[in-house]
Design a protein around this motif. Sequence first.
Motif, PDB file in Angstrom:
ATOM      1  N   GLY A  19       0.730  -1.294  -0.144  1.00 55.82           N
ATOM      2  CA  GLY A  19      -0.190   0.031   0.185  1.00 55.82           C
ATOM      3  C   GLY A  19       0.792   1.382   0.025  1.00 55.82           C
ATOM      4  O   GLY A  19       0.292   2.390   0.212  1.00 55.82           O
ATOM      5  N   LYS A  20       1.951   1.278  -0.362  1.00 62.80           N
ATOM      6  CA  LYS A  20       2.817   2.272  -0.423  1.00 62.80           C
ATOM      7  C   LYS A  20       3.097   2.898  -2.034  1.00 62.80           C
ATOM      8  O   LYS A  20       3.539   2.182  -2.767  1.00 62.80           O
ATOM      9  CB  LYS A  20       4.409   2.132   0.062  1.00 62.80           C
ATOM     10  CG  LYS A  20       4.335   1.644   1.421  1.00 62.80           C
ATOM     11  CD  LYS A  20       5.849   1.150   1.975  1.00 62.80           C
ATOM     12  CE  LYS A  20       5.730   0.743   3.512  1.00 62.80           C
ATOM     13  NZ  LYS A  20       7.083   0.337   3.749  1.00 62.80           N
ATOM     14  N   PHE A  21       2.761   4.203  -2.138  1.00 65.30           N
ATOM     15  CA  PHE A  21       2.625   4.827  -3.671  1.00 65.30           C
ATOM     16  C   PHE A  21       3.499   5.917  -3.630  1.00 65.30           C
ATOM     17  O   PHE A  21       2.886   7.088  -3.183  1.00 65.30           O
ATOM     18  CB  PHE A  21       1.287   4.808  -3.943  1.00 65.30           C
ATOM     19  CG  PHE A  21       0.516   3.528  -4.157  1.00 65.30           C
ATOM     20  CD1 PHE A  21       0.793   2.616  -5.014  1.00 65.30           C
ATOM     21  CD2 PHE A  21      -0.197   3.132  -2.960  1.00 65.30           C
ATOM     22  CE1 PHE A  21       0.040   1.442  -5.181  1.00 65.30           C
ATOM     23  CE2 PHE A  21      -1.070   2.214  -2.920  1.00 65.30           C
ATOM     24  CZ  PHE A  21      -0.934   1.166  -3.919  1.00 65.30           C
ATOM     25  N   LEU A  22       4.943   5.755  -3.959  1.00 60.33           N
ATOM     26  CA  LEU A  22       5.762   7.034  -3.541  1.00 60.33           C
ATOM     27  C   LEU A  22       5.872   7.749  -5.207  1.00 60.33           C
ATOM     28  O   LEU A  22       5.802   7.232  -6.048  1.00 60.33           O
ATOM     29  CB  LEU A  22       7.106   6.387  -3.148  1.00 60.33           C
ATOM     30  CG  LEU A  22       6.969   5.330  -1.950  1.00 60.33           C
ATOM     31  CD1 LEU A  22       8.365   5.026  -1.338  1.00 60.33           C
ATOM     32  CD2 LEU A  22       6.301   6.041  -0.725  1.00 60.33           C
ATOM     33  N   ASP A  23       6.155   9.239  -4.764  1.00 57.77           N
ATOM     34  CA  ASP A  23       6.169   9.898  -5.975  1.00 57.77           C
ATOM     35  C   ASP A  23       7.634   9.478  -6.903  1.00 57.77           C
ATOM     36  O   ASP A  23       7.725   9.760  -7.990  1.00 57.77           O
ATOM     37  CB  ASP A  23       6.476  11.313  -5.542  1.00 57.77           C
ATOM     38  CG  ASP A  23       5.415  11.856  -5.129  1.00 57.77           C
ATOM     39  OD1 ASP A  23       4.066  11.331  -5.285  1.00 57.77           O
ATOM     40  OD2 ASP A  23       5.319  12.852  -4.511  1.00 57.77           O
ATOM     41  N   ALA A  24       8.430   9.063  -6.109  1.00 58.36           N
ATOM     42  CA  ALA A  24       9.797   8.536  -6.776  1.00 58.36           C
ATOM     43  C   ALA A  24       9.559   7.518  -7.724  1.00 58.36           C
ATOM     44  O   ALA A  24      10.087   7.396  -8.746  1.00 58.36           O
ATOM     45  CB  ALA A  24      10.960   8.262  -5.992  1.00 58.36           C
ATOM     46  N   SER A  25       8.677   6.502  -7.276  1.00 55.87           N
ATOM     47  CA  SER A  25       8.247   5.280  -8.066  1.00 55.87           C
ATOM     48  C   SER A  25       7.430   5.614  -9.050  1.00 55.87           C
ATOM     49  O   SER A  25       7.953   4.880 -10.335  1.00 55.87           O
ATOM     50  CB  SER A  25       7.694   4.231  -7.239  1.00 55.87           C
ATOM     51  OG  SER A  25       8.634   3.973  -6.064  1.00 55.87           O
ATOM     52  N   LYS A  26       6.554   6.703  -8.888  1.00 57.09           N
ATOM     53  CA  LYS A  26       5.764   7.262 -10.140  1.00 57.09           C
ATOM     54  C   LYS A  26       6.673   7.742 -11.166  1.00 57.09           C
ATOM     55  O   LYS A  26       6.665   7.248 -12.326  1.00 57.09           O
ATOM     56  CB  LYS A  26       4.796   8.323  -9.565  1.00 57.09           C
ATOM     57  CG  LYS A  26       3.831   7.703  -8.686  1.00 57.09           C
ATOM     58  CD  LYS A  26       2.998   8.893  -8.215  1.00 57.09           C
ATOM     59  CE  LYS A  26       1.884   8.480  -7.129  1.00 57.09           C
ATOM     60  NZ  LYS A  26       0.885   9.560  -6.726  1.00 57.09           N
ATOM     61  N   SER A  27       7.692   8.457 -10.863  1.00 54.69           N
ATOM     62  CA  SER A  27       8.515   9.060 -11.719  1.00 54.69           C
ATOM     63  C   SER A  27       9.278   7.997 -12.755  1.00 54.69           C
ATOM     64  O   SER A  27       9.586   8.163 -13.749  1.00 54.69           O
ATOM     65  CB  SER A  27       9.441  10.015 -11.122  1.00 54.69           C
ATOM     66  OG  SER A  27       8.726  11.146 -10.636  1.00 54.69           O
ATOM     67  N   PHE A  28       9.756   6.839 -11.945  1.00 53.77           N
ATOM     68  CA  PHE A  28      10.709   5.729 -12.370  1.00 53.77           C
ATOM     69  C   PHE A  28       9.935   5.194 -13.484  1.00 53.77           C
ATOM     70  O   PHE A  28      10.360   4.854 -14.526  1.00 53.77           O
ATOM     71  CB  PHE A  28      10.981   4.954 -11.418  1.00 53.77           C
ATOM     72  CG  PHE A  28      11.781   3.789 -11.841  1.00 53.77           C
ATOM     73  CD1 PHE A  28      12.894   3.743 -12.376  1.00 53.77           C
ATOM     74  CD2 PHE A  28      11.075   2.608 -11.705  1.00 53.77           C
ATOM     75  CE1 PHE A  28      13.524   2.757 -13.002  1.00 53.77           C
ATOM     76  CE2 PHE A  28      11.516   1.374 -12.139  1.00 53.77           C
ATOM     77  CZ  PHE A  28      12.785   1.259 -12.850  1.00 53.77           C
ATOM     78  N   TYR A  29       8.576   4.679 -13.115  1.00 57.91           N
ATOM     79  CA  TYR A  29       7.648   4.026 -13.968  1.00 57.91           C
ATOM     80  C   TYR A  29       7.417   4.667 -15.313  1.00 57.91           C
ATOM     81  O   TYR A  29       7.453   4.219 -16.166  1.00 57.91           O
ATOM     82  CB  TYR A  29       6.459   3.461 -13.124  1.00 57.91           C
ATOM     83  CG  TYR A  29       6.466   2.167 -12.481  1.00 57.91           C
ATOM     84  CD1 TYR A  29       5.868   0.999 -12.761  1.00 57.91           C
ATOM     85  CD2 TYR A  29       7.149   2.061 -11.432  1.00 57.91           C
ATOM     86  CE1 TYR A  29       5.716  -0.155 -11.845  1.00 57.91           C
ATOM     87  CE2 TYR A  29       7.575   0.842 -10.660  1.00 57.91           C
ATOM     88  CZ  TYR A  29       6.775  -0.299 -11.121  1.00 57.91           C
ATOM     89  OH  TYR A  29       6.688  -1.410 -10.153  1.00 57.91           O
ATOM     90  N   ALA A  30       7.067   6.101 -14.977  1.00 58.12           N
ATOM     91  CA  ALA A  30       6.707   6.782 -16.212  1.00 58.12           C
ATOM     92  C   ALA A  30       8.094   6.733 -17.243  1.00 58.12           C
ATOM     93  O   ALA A  30       7.723   6.968 -18.285  1.00 58.12           O
ATOM     94  CB  ALA A  30       6.139   8.116 -15.761  1.00 58.12           C
ATOM     95  N   GLY A  31       9.130   7.056 -16.351  1.00 53.34           N
ATOM     96  CA  GLY A  31      10.368   6.939 -17.280  1.00 53.34           C
ATOM     97  C   GLY A  31      10.692   5.484 -18.085  1.00 53.34           C
ATOM     98  O   GLY A  31      11.039   5.637 -19.166  1.00 53.34           O
ATOM     99  N   VAL A  32      10.277   4.490 -17.549  1.00 54.15           N
ATOM    100  CA  VAL A  32      10.466   3.167 -18.293  1.00 54.15           C
ATOM    101  C   VAL A  32       9.425   3.162 -19.478  1.00 54.15           C
ATOM    102  O   VAL A  32       9.741   2.737 -20.487  1.00 54.15           O
ATOM    103  CB  VAL A  32      10.208   1.871 -17.212  1.00 54.15           C
ATOM    104  CG1 VAL A  32      10.127   0.782 -18.033  1.00 54.15           C
ATOM    105  CG2 VAL A  32      11.246   2.053 -16.144  1.00 54.15           C
ATOM    106  N   ILE A  33       8.090   3.870 -19.087  1.00 55.34           N
ATOM    107  CA  ILE A  33       7.382   3.813 -20.311  1.00 55.34           C
ATOM    108  C   ILE A  33       7.680   4.582 -21.213  1.00 55.34           C
ATOM    109  O   ILE A  33       7.678   4.252 -22.760  1.00 55.34           O
ATOM    110  CB  ILE A  33       5.733   4.258 -19.800  1.00 55.34           C
ATOM    111  CG1 ILE A  33       5.335   3.205 -18.829  1.00 55.34           C
ATOM    112  CG2 ILE A  33       5.015   4.345 -21.079  1.00 55.34           C
ATOM    113  CD1 ILE A  33       4.103   3.641 -17.979  1.00 55.34           C
TER     114      ILE A  33
END
Length: 249
Positions: free
Chosen positions: A170-184
């Motif tokens: 249940g942890k949804f971190l801004d850094a991970s959002k940015s990382f996933y968007a970068g992978v896409i």
Amino acid sequence: MSDALKHFGILAHSAEGAALCFTTFCHEGGKRLGPDIHPDVTVDCIAFGHCMDAWDKGDFAFVRNVHAQSVTRLAKAGADFFACADNTSHIALEHEGPAFDIPGLNIGDVVAAEARRLGMKKVGVLGTRFTMEGPVYKRALAAQGIERAIPDARDGAEIDRVVFEELVRGKFLDASKSFYAGVIEKLAAEGCDGVAMVCTEIPILLDGVKTALPALDSTRLLAKAALDVARGAAPMPQWRGGPVGEDYS
């Protein structure tokens, strides 16, 4: 409730994925059947942690047996069919074994069918390391004539870490959002025209985030497909676990 409506069973593995499948099914029911109306739905969840050692060891038979217990309990609760919102679970669900007590929807086939409907030719796959490297989407996308792409090893390892250390807790971190968007963005640069978010928590992480590719939200697609079956707008599934088609390997 009308006798024409089918009882839907959700086989839960991770809490977040099952919860999103449940709420989507219920809310979509209200849109199609009337305010606050949806077909009966039952959720069965055996704790995720009981299977982690088996996943790490590649003991898919063990995981399949755990899931079979859930399917049996869903059947006893009156469910006519089931679906599992956890993509990784389908590696075990497609493993050889006795037929399940009730038929189920296969999330890989649901996602691949939607990719084809949208005219996608090359789809990037984001999920756990098991799902990205495993056979389910390799099979399902190929069956629809769609090329599959996955991130490189470094990005894949970080995607997997975020799933198991953050998202399923249940942890949804801004850094991970940015990382996933970068992978896409990288997948788009490699010629993908769509991305399959095939870990149930990824769409939650990227909710409201603008991405470089149109996304296939596996959990919500599965819930909507289940609603179509339950209300009679789509035929009952026939798959009762085990390998799907001749291309499974």
